[in-house]
Scaffold this motif. Sequence first.
Motif, PDB file in Angstrom:
ATOM      1  N   LEU A   1      45.550  67.905  22.392  1.00 15.86           N
ATOM      2  CA  LEU A   1      46.175  69.048  22.988  1.00 15.86           C
ATOM      3  C   LEU A   1      46.089  70.338  22.354  1.00 15.86           C
ATOM      4  CD1 LEU A   1      48.414  69.248  25.503  1.00 15.86           C
ATOM      5  CD2 LEU A   1      50.387  68.637  23.798  1.00 15.86           C
ATOM      6  N   ALA A   2      46.199  70.421  21.056  1.00 14.04           N
ATOM      7  CA  ALA A   2      46.056  71.652  20.502  1.00 14.04           C
ATOM      8  C   ALA A   2      44.647  72.224  20.712  1.00 14.04           C
ATOM      9  CB  ALA A   2      46.149  71.422  18.867  1.00 14.04           C
TER      10      ALA A   2
ATOM     11  N   ARG B   1      42.735  77.298  26.569  1.00 12.76           N
ATOM     12  CA  ARG B   1      43.068  77.575  27.706  1.00 12.76           C
ATOM     13  C   ARG B   1      43.492  78.927  27.509  1.00 12.76           C
ATOM     14  NH1 ARG B   1      47.936  78.746  28.660  1.00 12.76           N
ATOM     15  NH2 ARG B   1      48.760  76.830  27.219  1.00 12.76           N
ATOM     16  N   ILE B   2      44.115  79.418  25.959  1.00 12.86           N
ATOM     17  CA  ILE B   2      44.315  80.876  25.557  1.00 12.86           C
ATOM     18  C   ILE B   2      43.034  81.358  25.359  1.00 12.86           C
ATOM     19  CG2 ILE B   2      45.071  82.004  23.577  1.00 12.86           C
ATOM     20  CD1 ILE B   2      47.053  79.520  23.077  1.00 12.86           C
TER      21      ILE B   2
ATOM     22  N   SER C   1      52.904  79.490  17.866  1.00 14.77           N
ATOM     23  CA  SER C   1      52.005  79.835  16.422  1.00 14.77           C
ATOM     24  C   SER C   1      52.920  80.792  15.677  1.00 14.77           C
ATOM     25  CB  SER C   1      50.614  80.209  16.670  1.00 14.77           C
ATOM     26  OG  SER C   1      49.939  79.139  17.560  1.00 14.77           O
TER      27      SER C   1
ATOM     28  N   GLU D   1      52.789  82.038  23.298  1.00  8.49           N
ATOM     29  CA  GLU D   1      52.686  80.911  24.161  1.00  8.49           C
ATOM     30  C   GLU D   1      52.255  79.521  23.443  1.00  8.49           C
ATOM     31  OE1 GLU D   1      49.945  79.844  27.803  1.00  8.49           O
ATOM     32  OE2 GLU D   1      50.880  81.712  27.772  1.00  8.49           O
ATOM     33  N   ALA D   2      51.515  79.855  22.391  1.00 10.88           N
ATOM     34  CA  ALA D   2      50.974  78.611  21.643  1.00 10.88           C
ATOM     35  C   ALA D   2      51.855  78.108  20.633  1.00 10.88           C
ATOM     36  CB  ALA D   2      49.727  78.929  21.016  1.00 10.88           C
TER      37      ALA D   2
ATOM     38  N   HIS E   1      43.141  71.570  23.582  1.00  6.42           N
ATOM     39  CA  HIS E   1      43.285  71.757  25.037  1.00  6.42           C
ATOM     40  C   HIS E   1      43.952  73.496  24.992  1.00  6.42           C
ATOM     41  CE1 HIS E   1      44.055  71.920  29.427  1.00  6.42           C
ATOM     42  NE2 HIS E   1      45.287  72.076  28.991  1.00  6.42           N
ATOM     43  N   HIS E   2      45.020  73.598  24.485  1.00  2.00           N
ATOM     44  CA  HIS E   2      45.963  74.835  24.511  1.00  2.00           C
ATOM     45  C   HIS E   2      45.009  75.949  23.853  1.00  2.00           C
ATOM     46  CE1 HIS E   2      49.480  73.691  26.111  1.00  2.00           C
ATOM     47  NE2 HIS E   2      49.661  72.916  25.177  1.00  2.00           N
ATOM     48  N   LEU E   3      44.319  76.106  22.824  1.00  2.00           N
ATOM     49  CA  LEU E   3      43.295  76.956  22.516  1.00  2.00           C
ATOM     50  C   LEU E   3      42.166  77.146  23.211  1.00  2.00           C
ATOM     51  CD1 LEU E   3      42.867  76.504  18.580  1.00  2.00           C
ATOM     52  CD2 LEU E   3      43.992  78.062  19.608  1.00  2.00           C
TER      53      LEU E   3
END
Length: 104
Positions: free
Chosen positions: A90-91, A97-98, A12, A9-10, A93-95
């Motif tokens: 944004l990175a 949330r993950i 990565s 999802e990330a 924020h995504h981390l």
Amino acid sequence: MNIETALKEAMSILGGDKYLDLDLAAAGNTEVIRAKMRTMQSLNLNDTIEDILITLGKQYHLIRVMTNADGSHNLFLYLALDRPKANLALARHHLRRIENDLTV
């Protein structure tokens, strides 16, 4: 969400690539986190680490320290970003949330 789903999802790379040895990076970043935690303890800072940013000329390395249910910090998420193409806010924020969605 499991770890593989979170990484996909990330967007990565699971396991690193030819430019990044994740085993070596994980070992080194474990020491970075331990050193920061020791420093915080020595300074009697009653706080927790959310993330650690290491800025290189060509990359951002973002370490997101995870808090376990018992309050311990045994795991972290690690993301290496291509600096010219990255959106650091944004990175982060995504981390975050993950981390919240991840079940280990």
